[in-house]
Design a protein around this motif. Structure first.
Motif, PDB file in Angstrom:
ATOM      1  N   SER A 123       0.803  -1.222   0.000  1.00 41.09           N
ATOM      2  CA  SER A 123       0.000   0.000   0.000  1.00 41.09           C
ATOM      3  C   SER A 123       0.837   1.273   0.000  1.00 41.09           C
ATOM      4  O   SER A 123       0.330   2.353  -0.311  1.00 41.09           O
ATOM      5  CB  SER A 123      -0.941   0.011   1.212  1.00 41.09           C
TER       6      SER A 123
ATOM      7  N   PRO B 251      -5.859   1.048  14.006  1.00 46.41           N
ATOM      8  CA  PRO B 251      -7.142   1.422  13.402  1.00 46.41           C
ATOM      9  C   PRO B 251      -8.269   1.381  14.428  1.00 46.41           C
ATOM     10  O   PRO B 251      -8.451   0.382  15.127  1.00 46.41           O
ATOM     11  CB  PRO B 251      -7.330   0.377  12.296  1.00 46.41           C
TER      12      PRO B 251
ATOM     13  N   ILE C  43      -1.503   0.014  11.183  1.00 45.71           N
ATOM     14  CA  ILE C  43      -1.454   0.421   9.778  1.00 45.71           C
ATOM     15  C   ILE C  43      -0.390   1.496   9.624  1.00 45.71           C
ATOM     16  O   ILE C  43      -0.253   2.373  10.478  1.00 45.71           O
ATOM     17  CB  ILE C  43      -2.820   0.961   9.317  1.00 45.71           C
TER      18      ILE C  43
ATOM     19  N   HIS D 192       0.428   4.322   7.090  1.00 49.33           N
ATOM     20  CA  HIS D 192      -0.031   5.103   5.938  1.00 49.33           C
ATOM     21  C   HIS D 192       0.283   6.580   6.160  1.00 49.33           C
ATOM     22  O   HIS D 192       0.613   6.998   7.277  1.00 49.33           O
ATOM     23  CB  HIS D 192      -1.543   4.923   5.740  1.00 49.33           C
TER      24      HIS D 192
ATOM     25  N   THR E 257      -6.147   9.415   6.474  1.00 44.80           N
ATOM     26  CA  THR E 257      -4.936   8.719   6.041  1.00 44.80           C
ATOM     27  C   THR E 257      -5.170   7.972   4.733  1.00 44.80           C
ATOM     28  O   THR E 257      -6.300   7.652   4.365  1.00 44.80           O
ATOM     29  CB  THR E 257      -4.478   7.711   7.117  1.00 44.80           C
ATOM     30  N   ARG E 258      -4.056   7.679   4.074  1.00 40.45           N
ATOM     31  CA  ARG E 258      -4.133   6.895   2.830  1.00 40.45           C
ATOM     32  C   ARG E 258      -2.766   6.303   2.530  1.00 40.45           C
ATOM     33  O   ARG E 258      -1.730   6.950   2.754  1.00 40.45           O
ATOM     34  CB  ARG E 258      -4.586   7.760   1.656  1.00 40.45           C
TER      35      ARG E 258
ATOM     36  N   ASN F 293      -2.567   3.437  -2.678  1.00 42.93           N
ATOM     37  CA  ASN F 293      -3.998   3.120  -2.649  1.00 42.93           C
ATOM     38  C   ASN F 293      -4.801   4.191  -3.378  1.00 42.93           C
ATOM     39  O   ASN F 293      -4.469   5.379  -3.321  1.00 42.93           O
ATOM     40  CB  ASN F 293      -4.491   3.012  -1.204  1.00 42.93           C
TER      41      ASN F 293
ATOM     42  N   ASP G  97      -8.288   5.801   3.660  1.00 40.65           N
ATOM     43  CA  ASP G  97      -8.661   4.693   4.548  1.00 40.65           C
ATOM     44  C   ASP G  97     -10.072   4.854   5.091  1.00 40.65           C
ATOM     45  O   ASP G  97     -10.764   3.864   5.366  1.00 40.65           O
ATOM     46  CB  ASP G  97      -7.680   4.604   5.720  1.00 40.65           C
ATOM     47  N   GLN G  98     -10.505   6.092   5.268  1.00 42.48           N
ATOM     48  CA  GLN G  98     -11.762   6.356   5.963  1.00 42.48           C
ATOM     49  C   GLN G  98     -13.010   6.083   5.120  1.00 42.48           C
ATOM     50  O   GLN G  98     -14.130   6.312   5.591  1.00 42.48           O
ATOM     51  CB  GLN G  98     -11.765   7.789   6.490  1.00 42.48           C
TER      52      GLN G  98
ATOM     53  N   THR H 239     -12.983   2.971   3.650  1.00 43.92           N
ATOM     54  CA  THR H 239     -12.818   1.526   3.553  1.00 43.92           C
ATOM     55  C   THR H 239     -13.165   0.879   4.896  1.00 43.92           C
ATOM     56  O   THR H 239     -13.312   1.557   5.916  1.00 43.92           O
ATOM     57  CB  THR H 239     -11.371   1.148   3.178  1.00 43.92           C
TER      58      THR H 239
ATOM     59  N   HIS I   8     -12.326  -2.484   7.681  1.00 41.83           N
ATOM     60  CA  HIS I   8     -11.279  -3.392   8.133  1.00 41.83           C
ATOM     61  C   HIS I   8     -11.947  -4.571   8.818  1.00 41.83           C
ATOM     62  O   HIS I   8     -12.870  -4.382   9.630  1.00 41.83           O
ATOM     63  CB  HIS I   8     -10.343  -2.676   9.106  1.00 41.83           C
TER      64      HIS I   8
ATOM     65  N   ILE J  56     -13.058   2.306   8.903  1.00 40.38           N
ATOM     66  CA  ILE J  56     -11.933   2.957   9.584  1.00 40.38           C
ATOM     67  C   ILE J  56     -12.267   4.427   9.817  1.00 40.38           C
ATOM     68  O   ILE J  56     -12.662   5.139   8.906  1.00 40.38           O
ATOM     69  CB  ILE J  56     -10.644   2.825   8.754  1.00 40.38           C
TER      70      ILE J  56
END
Length: 221
Positions: free
Chosen positions: A66, A113, A122, A124, A150-151, A155, A159-160, A162, A164, A170
């Protein structure tokens, strides 16, 4: 009349437990001594890393792609506390100040997370800070709170948006969820902690074999 005195040889039974442990040639004791030495070395290294970094864990292994191309799978990343050496900066802040980390503006952070300590952290990039209103309006969180968006550099989305496994979606990263920020990485060395169980078994097996060989040599002598 002078009486001559004779020095008495020390009685092994009177030796301290530590002395007998150090000098014993019994295979089991020798093995225990070697394992204790390894544990002391590992513990000393861990203590020094903690003192230098100000956080724990002080190193993490990259497990996915990632963060390509700056971080490869198997890289060992050294981690420092968020405020170590300089304040933690997001990509937005980094573009204003010129701060670059791993090829891009802003710091790369290591975080738990949703604050869950049972899940692997994580690693990132910190993009931007949002408050609760922004989290509700822009990201449509039901119970919004402020934090860092975050990312992974490799990717396509943050992240927010997606989920988990085990924790669901997240959330923006609270400050207390941040373990630290990435300082630098060493290629390939991270494969060691990724396979720490296998490595530990190998080291113990080598020590046992070495002790068996040494024991047989002593028997022949």
């Amino acid at each position: 009349m002078n009486r001559s005195t004779k020095a008495r040889a020390p009685n092994p039974e009177n030796a301290s437990l530590i002395t007998r442990f150090r000098r014993s040639k019994h295979p089991a004791v020798s093995l225990s001594r070697d394992l204790l030495w390894v544990a002391c070395v590992v513990g000393t290294i861990a203590l020094l890393l903690f003192l230098a970094s100000g956080t724990w864990p002080a190193v993490v292994a990259v497990e996915s792609g990632s963060m390509l191309p700056e971080m490869q799978v198997g890289d060992l990343v050294f981690v420092v506390a968020p405020d170590r050496f300089s304040p933690l900066l997001t990509a937005e802040e980094g573009m204003d100040s010129g701060h670059i980390s791993f090829g891009h503006p802003g710091d790369v952070i290591i975080f738990r997370p949703n604050g869950d300590g049972s899940i692997h952290p994580i690693i990132h990039r910190a993009l931007v800070r949002v408050d609760a209103d922004q989290a509700a309006e822009l990201l449509a969180f039901d119970n919004p709170h402020g934090g860092i968006i975050t990312r992974g550099d490799n990717n396509p989305v943050i992240d927010q948006v997606t989920t988990h496994p085990g924790i669901g979606r997240i959330e923006p990263v609270r400050d207390e969820w941040i373990i630290g920020k990435a300082l630098f990485a060493i290629p390939l060395v991270g494969y060691l902690p990724l396979h720490i169980v296998e490595f530990a078994i190998l080291i113990i097996a080598i020590i046992i074999i070495q002790e068996l060989i040494a024991s047989r040599r002593r028997e022949k002598d």
